[in-house]
Design a protein around this motif. Structure first.
Motif, PDB file in Angstrom:
ATOM      1  N   TYR A  26       1.842   9.938   8.842  1.00  0.00           N
ATOM      2  CA  TYR A  26       0.906   8.867   9.550  1.00  0.00           C
ATOM      3  C   TYR A  26      -0.096   9.532  10.292  1.00  0.00           C
ATOM      4  CZ  TYR A  26       4.388   5.275   8.090  1.00  0.00           C
ATOM      5  OH  TYR A  26       5.055   4.331   7.093  1.00  0.00           O
ATOM      6  N   ARG A  48      -9.871   5.694   7.085  1.00  0.00           N
ATOM      7  CA  ARG A  48      -9.810   5.741   5.496  1.00  0.00           C
ATOM      8  C   ARG A  48     -10.530   6.995   5.071  1.00  0.00           C
ATOM      9  NH1 ARG A  48      -8.734   1.564   1.707  1.00  0.00           N
ATOM     10  NH2 ARG A  48      -9.110   0.144   3.718  1.00  0.00           N
ATOM     11  N   ALA A 106      -0.873   7.964   5.273  1.00  0.00           N
ATOM     12  CA  ALA A 106      -1.347   6.806   5.670  1.00  0.00           C
ATOM     13  C   ALA A 106      -2.115   6.687   7.251  1.00  0.00           C
ATOM     14  CB  ALA A 106      -0.060   5.876   5.695  1.00  0.00           C
ATOM     15  N   THR A 107      -3.019   5.870   7.196  1.00  0.00           N
ATOM     16  CA  THR A 107      -3.754   5.743   8.197  1.00  0.00           C
ATOM     17  C   THR A 107      -4.254   4.249   8.470  1.00  0.00           C
ATOM     18  OG1 THR A 107      -5.342   6.561   9.938  1.00  0.00           O
ATOM     19  CG2 THR A 107      -6.067   6.605   7.672  1.00  0.00           C
ATOM     20  N   THR A 108      -5.227   4.016   9.499  1.00  0.00           N
ATOM     21  CA  THR A 108      -5.813   2.631   9.499  1.00  0.00           C
ATOM     22  C   THR A 108      -6.948   2.753   8.812  1.00  0.00           C
ATOM     23  OG1 THR A 108      -6.935   3.457  11.561  1.00  0.00           O
ATOM     24  CG2 THR A 108      -4.846   2.425  12.056  1.00  0.00           C
ATOM     25  N   PRO A 109      -7.392   1.530   8.404  1.00  0.00           N
ATOM     26  CA  PRO A 109      -8.837   1.310   7.720  1.00  0.00           C
ATOM     27  C   PRO A 109      -9.650   2.100   8.455  1.00  0.00           C
ATOM     28  CG  PRO A 109      -7.519  -0.690   7.442  1.00  0.00           C
ATOM     29  CD  PRO A 109      -6.780   0.099   8.530  1.00  0.00           C
ATOM     30  N   ASP A 162      -2.577  -2.548  10.011  1.00  0.00           N
ATOM     31  CA  ASP A 162      -3.231  -2.533   8.436  1.00  0.00           C
ATOM     32  C   ASP A 162      -3.244  -0.995   8.207  1.00  0.00           C
ATOM     33  OD1 ASP A 162      -3.545  -5.224   8.439  1.00  0.00           O
ATOM     34  OD2 ASP A 162      -5.524  -4.980   9.685  1.00  0.00           O
ATOM     35  N   LEU A 163      -2.990  -0.778   6.993  1.00  0.00           N
ATOM     36  CA  LEU A 163      -2.665   0.588   6.514  1.00  0.00           C
ATOM     37  C   LEU A 163      -3.428   0.882   5.236  1.00  0.00           C
ATOM     38  CD1 LEU A 163       0.955   1.326   7.232  1.00  0.00           C
ATOM     39  CD2 LEU A 163      -0.994   2.108   8.455  1.00  0.00           C
ATOM     40  N   ALA A 164      -4.208   1.899   5.444  1.00  0.00           N
ATOM     41  CA  ALA A 164      -4.661   2.698   4.237  1.00  0.00           C
ATOM     42  C   ALA A 164      -4.065   3.971   3.887  1.00  0.00           C
ATOM     43  CB  ALA A 164      -6.319   2.971   4.307  1.00  0.00           C
ATOM     44  N   ALA A 175       0.900  -1.318  -0.028  1.00  0.00           N
ATOM     45  CA  ALA A 175      -0.103   0.114   0.077  1.00  0.00           C
ATOM     46  C   ALA A 175       0.786   1.150   0.008  1.00  0.00           C
ATOM     47  CB  ALA A 175      -1.026   0.086   1.194  1.00  0.00           C
ATOM     48  N   ALA A 222      -2.898   6.941   0.887  1.00  0.00           N
ATOM     49  CA  ALA A 222      -3.051   8.042  -0.439  1.00  0.00           C
ATOM     50  C   ALA A 222      -1.839   8.733  -0.725  1.00  0.00           C
ATOM     51  CB  ALA A 222      -4.174   8.784   0.044  1.00  0.00           C
ATOM     52  N   LEU A 226      -8.426  10.414   4.693  1.00  0.00           N
ATOM     53  CA  LEU A 226      -7.249  10.354   3.498  1.00  0.00           C
ATOM     54  C   LEU A 226      -7.434  11.400   2.502  1.00  0.00           C
ATOM     55  CD1 LEU A 226      -6.277   6.568   3.141  1.00  0.00           C
ATOM     56  CD2 LEU A 226      -5.269   8.494   4.393  1.00  0.00           C
TER      57      LEU A 226
END
Length: 406
Positions: free
Chosen positions: A219, A186, A180-183, A168-170, A88, A172, A189
């Motif tokens: 982050y 999301r 990036a952040t957690t789902p 886990d990362l989402a 990702a 952009a 973003l």
């Protein structure tokens, strides 16, 4: 509170953030070995390195099955999460290198531990790689290839585990920034990426010792992640921080729990300016805290008039409430009250603002480079850059900020 941000880690000194490994009785050298290990250990290390090279090639090629193939089944869930996070983040380089030879794990026949340093890049293929030191664990049965049983989190003080190691990362990706952040977060973003891109255009102007970073990596941490990413444990008043990860790069972490919608832009400009302006190894002299934070606050203010700076009330309270008038003693303690922290950041901003008004931005950046990058004394740097003694300039800065505070 705007601008209450921290680049200093622990007692205000980021130090050289070379990530390391917790060495808590995991293994021991075998008897009869020299500094390079026994011949058998060296051969085993070469076989482990070959497995890691296969895994690296699979990661870069987008081959999840190949990435997992070197591991035991019990290790695969954690490795699957790590693979997804790295992909990702658009990993473009992953270069594992063994640090020494394998060590046998006490009282666990057939189990070994190998320290590995990984150089990595995101998004940009030809970057100067960041680095992380990891502990890997292996099982060896007979003549079969070594099987990876675990990859330990990097835990070296003060950096701690990278987000891609544990979450886990989402993600952009923009032209100048990656967010990036957690789902669960999301949905934040798109807005965060737009704000980070705008902040990057400002921060690029504060790269004092070379080109700006190839990408700014930001982050966005929820409550649990704030306590875990990069070791957690920041002072309670911290809204964000920059942490050096090697390769001339600093990762940025924002605390989602303490941000207001109107404060994100200032905070991003502040923290990205740290990433652009600080040397790779941070800085070790607490007496220059006011200059480091003052420059970042100056960038965060983005040219607004002094009388619109939101920390003036805190500056006034600190100036009237017992501050000793020394810039080199300004850094707040980890347990300082919020208004004490806000006042300290504001004083740093006003001191830098006064120097910019008097000498211009470029000469102030030259002063910053001499003090923070070249580690020269304030007196020596002021004499060379401004042509005036630091003692007088210091007193002029303090007189100015006292006048502004009223």
């Amino acid at each position: 509170m705007l601008g209450l941000v921290l680049v200093l880690v622990a007692c205000g000194v980021p130090g050289v953030l070379l990530l390391g490994l917790v060495r808590d009785a995991a293994g021991r050298p075998a008897a009869g070995r020299d500094d390079r290990g026994t011949a058998a250990e060296r051969r085993l290390g070469e076989r482990m390195a070959a497995q890691l090279d296969r895994q690296a090639a699979a990661l870069l090629n987008g081959d999840r099955a190949g990435f997992l193939a070197v591991a035991e089944p019990a290790a695969r869930p954690a490795l699957t999460r790590r693979y997804a996070a790295l992909r990702a983040l658009r990993v473009t380089a992953w270069r594992p290198a063994a640090d020494g030879v394998p060590a046998a794990v006490d009282r666990r026949p057939g189990e070994w531990r190998l320290t590995v340093t990984v150089g990595y890049c995101f998004v940009v293929p030809g970057c100067a790689p960041s680095s992380v030191e990891l502990g890997t664990r292996w099982r060896v049965v007979g003549d079969a290839e070594p099987r990876l049983t675990a990859v330990e989190e990097s835990r070296a003080t003060p950096a701690g585990a990278r987000p891609w190691e544990v979450s886990d990362l989402a993600v952009a990706v923009g032209k100048r920034a990656v967010v990036a952040t957690t789902p669960a977060l999301r949905a934040k973003l798109p807005g965060l990426l737009a704000q980070a891109e705008a902040a990057a255009r400002v921060a690029d102007g504060y790269a004092v010792a070379g080109p700006p970073p190839d990408r700014y990596l930001v982050y966005y941490a929820g409550r649990a992640e704030w306590q875990r990413w990069y070791g957690g444990g920041r002072p309670k008043w911290t809204a964000g921080y920059a942490v050096g990860v090697g390769g001339g790069r600093h990762d940025i972490v924002l605390n989602a729990q303490s941000l207001t919608p109107t404060g994100v832009d200032d905070l991003l400009r502040h923290e990205l300016t740290h990433a652009a302006s600080l040397p790779d190894g941070g800085y070790a002299d607490r007496s220059s805290w006011w200059l480091v934070e003052g420059l970042a606050e100056y960038a965060g203010a983005d040219g607004q008039p002094v009388d619109r700076y939101e920390g003036l009330a805190e500056v006034r309270k600190l100036v009237r409430g017992g501050w000793n008038g020394r810039l080199d003693a300004l850094a707040p303690a980890d347990d300082a009250a919020d208004d004490r922290v806000g006042g300290a950041y504001g004083i740093g901003y006003l001191a830098v603002r006064h120097l910019v008004d008097r000498y211009g931005e470029q000469r102030v950046l030259d002063f910053f480079r001499a003090v923070v990058h070249e580690r020269r004394s304030m007196a020596e740097a002021a004499d060379e850059v401004f042509g005036e003694p630091w003692s007088g300039l210091h007193d002029d800065c303090v007189a100015y900020l006292r006048a502004v505070a009223g």
